[in-house]
Motif scaffolding. Structure first.
Motif, PDB file in Angstrom:
ATOM      1  N   ILE A  26     -68.977  15.872  15.252  1.00 39.15           N
ATOM      2  CA  ILE A  26     -70.322  15.681  14.727  1.00 39.15           C
ATOM      3  C   ILE A  26     -70.629  16.692  13.628  1.00 39.15           C
ATOM      4  O   ILE A  26     -71.153  16.352  12.563  1.00 39.15           O
ATOM      5  CB  ILE A  26     -71.355  15.776  15.868  1.00 39.15           C
ATOM      6  N   ASN A  27     -70.277  17.943  13.872  1.00 37.13           N
ATOM      7  CA  ASN A  27     -70.549  18.985  12.880  1.00 37.13           C
ATOM      8  C   ASN A  27     -69.754  18.758  11.600  1.00 37.13           C
ATOM      9  O   ASN A  27     -70.249  19.022  10.493  1.00 37.13           O
ATOM     10  CB  ASN A  27     -70.233  20.355  13.463  1.00 37.13           C
ATOM     11  N   THR A  28     -68.548  18.263  11.734  1.00 34.38           N
ATOM     12  CA  THR A  28     -67.745  17.958  10.545  1.00 34.38           C
ATOM     13  C   THR A  28     -68.412  16.876   9.706  1.00 34.38           C
ATOM     14  O   THR A  28     -68.495  16.976   8.477  1.00 34.38           O
ATOM     15  CB  THR A  28     -66.334  17.512  10.954  1.00 34.38           C
ATOM     16  N   ILE A  29     -68.898  15.823  10.366  1.00 32.93           N
ATOM     17  CA  ILE A  29     -69.578  14.741   9.655  1.00 32.93           C
ATOM     18  C   ILE A  29     -70.816  15.272   8.938  1.00 32.93           C
ATOM     19  O   ILE A  29     -71.068  14.947   7.766  1.00 32.93           O
ATOM     20  CB  ILE A  29     -69.957  13.613  10.629  1.00 32.93           C
ATOM     21  N   LEU A  30     -71.589  16.100   9.624  1.00 27.13           N
ATOM     22  CA  LEU A  30     -72.814  16.627   9.024  1.00 27.13           C
ATOM     23  C   LEU A  30     -72.520  17.517   7.822  1.00 27.13           C
ATOM     24  O   LEU A  30     -73.204  17.434   6.790  1.00 27.13           O
ATOM     25  CB  LEU A  30     -73.627  17.392  10.073  1.00 27.13           C
ATOM     26  N   ASN A  31     -71.517  18.357   7.934  1.00 26.45           N
ATOM     27  CA  ASN A  31     -71.170  19.228   6.808  1.00 26.45           C
ATOM     28  C   ASN A  31     -70.623  18.428   5.628  1.00 26.45           C
ATOM     29  O   ASN A  31     -70.883  18.761   4.461  1.00 26.45           O
ATOM     30  CB  ASN A  31     -70.176  20.296   7.252  1.00 26.45           C
ATOM     31  N   ARG A  32     -69.895  17.370   5.931  1.00 26.51           N
ATOM     32  CA  ARG A  32     -69.427  16.504   4.846  1.00 26.51           C
ATOM     33  C   ARG A  32     -70.612  15.829   4.157  1.00 26.51           C
ATOM     34  O   ARG A  32     -70.625  15.680   2.924  1.00 26.51           O
ATOM     35  CB  ARG A  32     -68.465  15.446   5.397  1.00 26.51           C
ATOM     36  N   LEU A  33     -71.597  15.425   4.933  1.00 23.25           N
ATOM     37  CA  LEU A  33     -72.774  14.804   4.348  1.00 23.25           C
ATOM     38  C   LEU A  33     -73.539  15.797   3.478  1.00 23.25           C
ATOM     39  O   LEU A  33     -74.015  15.442   2.390  1.00 23.25           O
ATOM     40  CB  LEU A  33     -73.684  14.252   5.443  1.00 23.25           C
ATOM     41  N   ALA A  34     -73.665  17.028   3.946  1.00 21.43           N
ATOM     42  CA  ALA A  34     -74.347  18.045   3.150  1.00 21.43           C
ATOM     43  C   ALA A  34     -73.640  18.248   1.816  1.00 21.43           C
ATOM     44  O   ALA A  34     -74.283  18.341   0.758  1.00 21.43           O
ATOM     45  CB  ALA A  34     -74.419  19.356   3.924  1.00 21.43           C
ATOM     46  N   ASP A  35     -72.320  18.314   1.845  1.00 24.08           N
ATOM     47  CA  ASP A  35     -71.556  18.467   0.606  1.00 24.08           C
ATOM     48  C   ASP A  35     -71.757  17.266  -0.316  1.00 24.08           C
ATOM     49  O   ASP A  35     -71.936  17.415  -1.535  1.00 24.08           O
ATOM     50  CB  ASP A  35     -70.058  18.624   0.924  1.00 24.08           C
ATOM     51  N   ALA A  36     -71.741  16.068   0.269  1.00 24.57           N
ATOM     52  CA  ALA A  36     -71.894  14.848  -0.527  1.00 24.57           C
ATOM     53  C   ALA A  36     -73.299  14.740  -1.117  1.00 24.57           C
ATOM     54  O   ALA A  36     -73.481  14.225  -2.229  1.00 24.57           O
ATOM     55  CB  ALA A  36     -71.597  13.618   0.330  1.00 24.57           C
ATOM     56  N   ASN A  77     -78.994  22.045   2.820  1.00 25.92           N
ATOM     57  CA  ASN A  77     -79.056  23.266   3.627  1.00 25.92           C
ATOM     58  C   ASN A  77     -79.580  22.978   5.028  1.00 25.92           C
ATOM     59  O   ASN A  77     -79.076  23.531   6.016  1.00 25.92           O
ATOM     60  CB  ASN A  77     -79.947  24.307   2.944  1.00 25.92           C
ATOM     61  N   ASP A  78     -80.587  22.100   5.118  1.00 26.45           N
ATOM     62  CA  ASP A  78     -81.134  21.740   6.429  1.00 26.45           C
ATOM     63  C   ASP A  78     -80.094  20.997   7.273  1.00 26.45           C
ATOM     64  O   ASP A  78     -80.013  21.194   8.492  1.00 26.45           O
ATOM     65  CB  ASP A  78     -82.386  20.876   6.271  1.00 26.45           C
ATOM     66  N   ILE A  79     -79.315  20.139   6.633  1.00 24.85           N
ATOM     67  CA  ILE A  79     -78.271  19.411   7.369  1.00 24.85           C
ATOM     68  C   ILE A  79     -77.239  20.406   7.919  1.00 24.85           C
ATOM     69  O   ILE A  79     -76.790  20.282   9.072  1.00 24.85           O
ATOM     70  CB  ILE A  79     -77.593  18.369   6.460  1.00 24.85           C
ATOM     71  N   ARG A  80     -76.867  21.380   7.112  1.00 23.34           N
ATOM     72  CA  ARG A  80     -75.915  22.401   7.589  1.00 23.34           C
ATOM     73  C   ARG A  80     -76.503  23.209   8.741  1.00 23.34           C
ATOM     74  O   ARG A  80     -75.774  23.587   9.676  1.00 23.34           O
ATOM     75  CB  ARG A  80     -75.521  23.324   6.432  1.00 23.34           C
ATOM     76  N   LEU A  85     -76.540  24.300  14.905  1.00 24.49           N
ATOM     77  CA  LEU A  85     -77.298  24.419  16.149  1.00 24.49           C
ATOM     78  C   LEU A  85     -76.458  23.995  17.353  1.00 24.49           C
ATOM     79  O   LEU A  85     -75.560  23.160  17.232  1.00 24.49           O
ATOM     80  CB  LEU A  85     -78.554  23.549  16.072  1.00 24.49           C
ATOM     81  N   PRO A  86     -76.749  24.548  18.516  1.00 29.80           N
ATOM     82  CA  PRO A  86     -76.028  24.122  19.726  1.00 29.80           C
ATOM     83  C   PRO A  86     -76.297  22.654  20.016  1.00 29.80           C
ATOM     84  O   PRO A  86     -77.380  22.138  19.725  1.00 29.80           O
ATOM     85  CB  PRO A  86     -76.621  25.012  20.828  1.00 29.80           C
ATOM     86  N   SER A  87     -75.326  21.989  20.604  1.00 31.87           N
ATOM     87  CA  SER A  87     -75.530  20.599  20.991  1.00 31.87           C
ATOM     88  C   SER A  87     -76.595  20.523  22.084  1.00 31.87           C
ATOM     89  O   SER A  87     -76.585  21.315  23.030  1.00 31.87           O
ATOM     90  CB  SER A  87     -74.228  19.991  21.499  1.00 31.87           C
ATOM     91  N   PRO A  88     -77.516  19.552  21.990  1.00 30.74           N
ATOM     92  CA  PRO A  88     -78.507  19.396  23.053  1.00 30.74           C
ATOM     93  C   PRO A  88     -77.986  18.562  24.224  1.00 30.74           C
ATOM     94  O   PRO A  88     -78.698  18.382  25.205  1.00 30.74           O
ATOM     95  CB  PRO A  88     -79.644  18.655  22.344  1.00 30.74           C
ATOM     96  N   LEU A  89     -76.763  18.058  24.104  1.00 35.80           N
ATOM     97  CA  LEU A  89     -76.219  17.139  25.095  1.00 35.80           C
ATOM     98  C   LEU A  89     -75.440  17.876  26.183  1.00 35.80           C
ATOM     99  O   LEU A  89     -74.835  18.918  25.941  1.00 35.80           O
ATOM    100  CB  LEU A  89     -75.308  16.121  24.410  1.00 35.80           C
ATOM    101  N   GLY A  90     -75.460  17.307  27.368  1.00 41.07           N
ATOM    102  CA  GLY A  90     -74.692  17.873  28.477  1.00 41.07           C
ATOM    103  C   GLY A  90     -75.276  19.149  29.047  1.00 41.07           C
ATOM    104  O   GLY A  90     -74.605  19.852  29.805  1.00 41.07           O
ATOM    105  N   GLN A  91     -76.522  19.444  28.702  1.00 39.05           N
ATOM    106  CA  GLN A  91     -77.164  20.648  29.243  1.00 39.05           C
ATOM    107  C   GLN A  91     -77.623  20.381  30.679  1.00 39.05           C
ATOM    108  O   GLN A  91     -78.247  19.364  30.960  1.00 39.05           O
ATOM    109  CB  GLN A  91     -78.357  21.050  28.380  1.00 39.05           C
ATOM    110  N   VAL A  92     -77.301  21.291  31.575  1.00 36.39           N
ATOM    111  CA  VAL A  92     -77.696  21.144  32.979  1.00 36.39           C
ATOM    112  C   VAL A  92     -79.114  21.686  33.140  1.00 36.39           C
ATOM    113  O   VAL A  92     -79.354  22.888  33.025  1.00 36.39           O
ATOM    114  CB  VAL A  92     -76.725  21.872  33.917  1.00 36.39           C
ATOM    115  N   LEU A  93     -80.065  20.793  33.369  1.00 36.36           N
ATOM    116  CA  LEU A  93     -81.465  21.180  33.514  1.00 36.36           C
ATOM    117  C   LEU A  93     -81.798  21.607  34.931  1.00 36.36           C
ATOM    118  O   LEU A  93     -82.713  22.399  35.146  1.00 36.36           O
ATOM    119  CB  LEU A  93     -82.372  20.004  33.111  1.00 36.36           C
TER     120      LEU A  93
END
Length: 415
Positions: A26-36, A77-80, A85-93
């Motif tokens: 996911i982070n790779t996709i987001l950073n690629r989008l920021a570059d693009a 910059n906001d996309i990066r 940020l930490p993933s919000p998924l899989g957090q044990v509440l």
């Protein structure tokens, strides 16, 4: 309508593939989008220009529609930041073991498929995608006709990157025509949540017509109360920033409320607004203080219609009150529950304001311009929720998740 529902079905199915992505992917996709986003600045601006040419520059929505190199750099910059940020998924509440040995966990999961309905703000297309992807959600984007060409270019950029992961169907840009909205708002079998961002009229339409669950965001009727104990220098800077930093956004100031004991300072308090050609609609007491001290062509007597109005332009109303309670009553009557601030040095007055004002964000001695997901350290935001169910205030990654219970047994049966 059938073609829209077919697209929603395909997007819903594609959403399941997002569960297979790692946070690193996911982070790779987001950073690629920021570059693009930066690399494709000329193409994005050319598409945006096609939209701008169809809108009157005097329209308050023009600034919302506008993209330029600096805004695209800020978007990147906001996309990066979202990627970092930490993933919000899989957090044990919550986690516990019952007396019978069953192990129970409450774990964060994606919402699934989120529909975003918005007007004249192509930056939202980037923000929504980044936050939805980071939180494992597919997205249905329903932009307005005003931003048609901009949104087409942005989603095309996103899909080119997603195609390398066979995920291009996880984002669907719905037709920009109004007729495409109702099928989305009633697609309960496909969409888990709809979030409208835009005018009060848009939000009202979505609320009244949606059968899909809705979180309201956007409309901001914002007040600043200048108390008898307020510091003039602080107040002048706060009012100027909240009103003029960017007039077309939902956290911009609409009404100044001033304690009658400080009317003598009103002209000095508002003097910086004159340079920005801010038009004032003042009640009788305030008008009497401003006449001769503020440009006459920018000064008018307020009517009832000037209170409870989200101006989204270089206009502001001024209300005089006898005390703090009168200020609180005025805010309660006219506020959209978005953002409210007080300029005061008296700690007791501050405490009562913070306690009694019913809004998503309440400030003391600070500009309401800070009501923003990025300013709150959340990265980009999906919107500012003005309701109380599920999410309130700036909505970012945690607010785009739900949870499920995971129960582990060892042959357990219930008596």
């Amino acid at each position: 309508m059938d073609s829209i529902l077919e697209q929603l079905h395909a997007t819903r199915q594609a959403a399941r593939k997002l569960n297979q992505l790692s946070n690193a992917d996911i982070n790779t996709i987001l950073n690629r989008l920021a570059d693009a986003c930066v690399a494709q600045t000329p193409a994005l601006l050319a598409a945006n220009q096609q939209d701008l040419e169809r809108m009157d520059p005097a329209d308050p929505k023009y600034d919302r529609l506008l993209l330029n190199p600096q805004r695209l750099q800020d978007i990147a910059n906001d996309i990066r930041k979202v990627a970092q940020l930490p993933s919000p998924l899989g957090q044990v509440l919550e986690e516990k073991t019952l007396p019978n040995g069953l192990e129970i966990k409450k774990i964060t999961v994606p919402m699934g498929l989120i529909g975003i309905v918005y007007e004249s703000r192509p930056n939202v297309t980037f923000d929504v995608f980044a936050l939805c992807l980071k939180s494992g959600n597919a997205a249905v984007l329903k932009g307005s006709r005003d931003a048609h060409f901009s949104n087409l270019a942005i989603v095309g950029l996103i899909k080119n990157i997603l195609a390398d992961y066979q995920l291009e169907q996880t984002v669907y840009l719905a037709p920009s025509e109004r007729e495409a909205l109702l099928p989305i708002l009633t697609a309960n079998q496909y969409i888990d949540l709809v979030i409208p961002r835009g005018s009060q009229g848009l939000i009202d339409f979505v609320r009244k017509n949606a059968t899909v669950p809705v979180i309201e965001t956007g409309a901001g009727i914002v007040h600043t109360y200048f108390d008898a104990s307020g510091d003039l220098a602080k107040g002048s800077a706060i009012v100027h920033n909240a009103k003029t930093r960017r007039v077309s956004v939902c956290n911009a100031l609409d009404t100044l409320i001033i304690h009658e004991a400080r009317l003598g300072d009103l002209a000095a308090l508002l003097q910086p607004l004159a340079a920005s050609q801010v038009e004032l609609f003042a009640d009788e007491a305030a008008l009497a203080q401003l006449e001769g001290h503020y440009p006459a062509g920018l000064l008018s007597l307020a009517t009832e219609a000037h209170f409870g109005t989200e101006f989204l332009s270089y206009k502001m109303s001024v209300k005089t009150v006898a005390n703090l309670q009168a200020a609180l009553d005025h805010i309660d009557q006219y506020s959209s529950r978005h953002s409210e601030t007080i300029v005061a040095e008296d700690p007791d007055v501050q405490a009562q304001f913070l306690r009694d004002v019913d809004a998503a964000v309440v400030y003391t001695n600070a500009s309401t311009a800070f009501t923003d997901g990025a300013q709150f350290g959340m990265g980009a935001e999906i919107g500012i929720s003005t309701q109380k169910l599920h999410a309130r205030g700036p909505m970012a990654l945690p607010e785009l998740t739900s949870y499920k219970w995971v129960v582990k047994g060892d042959g357990h049966i219930r008596a």
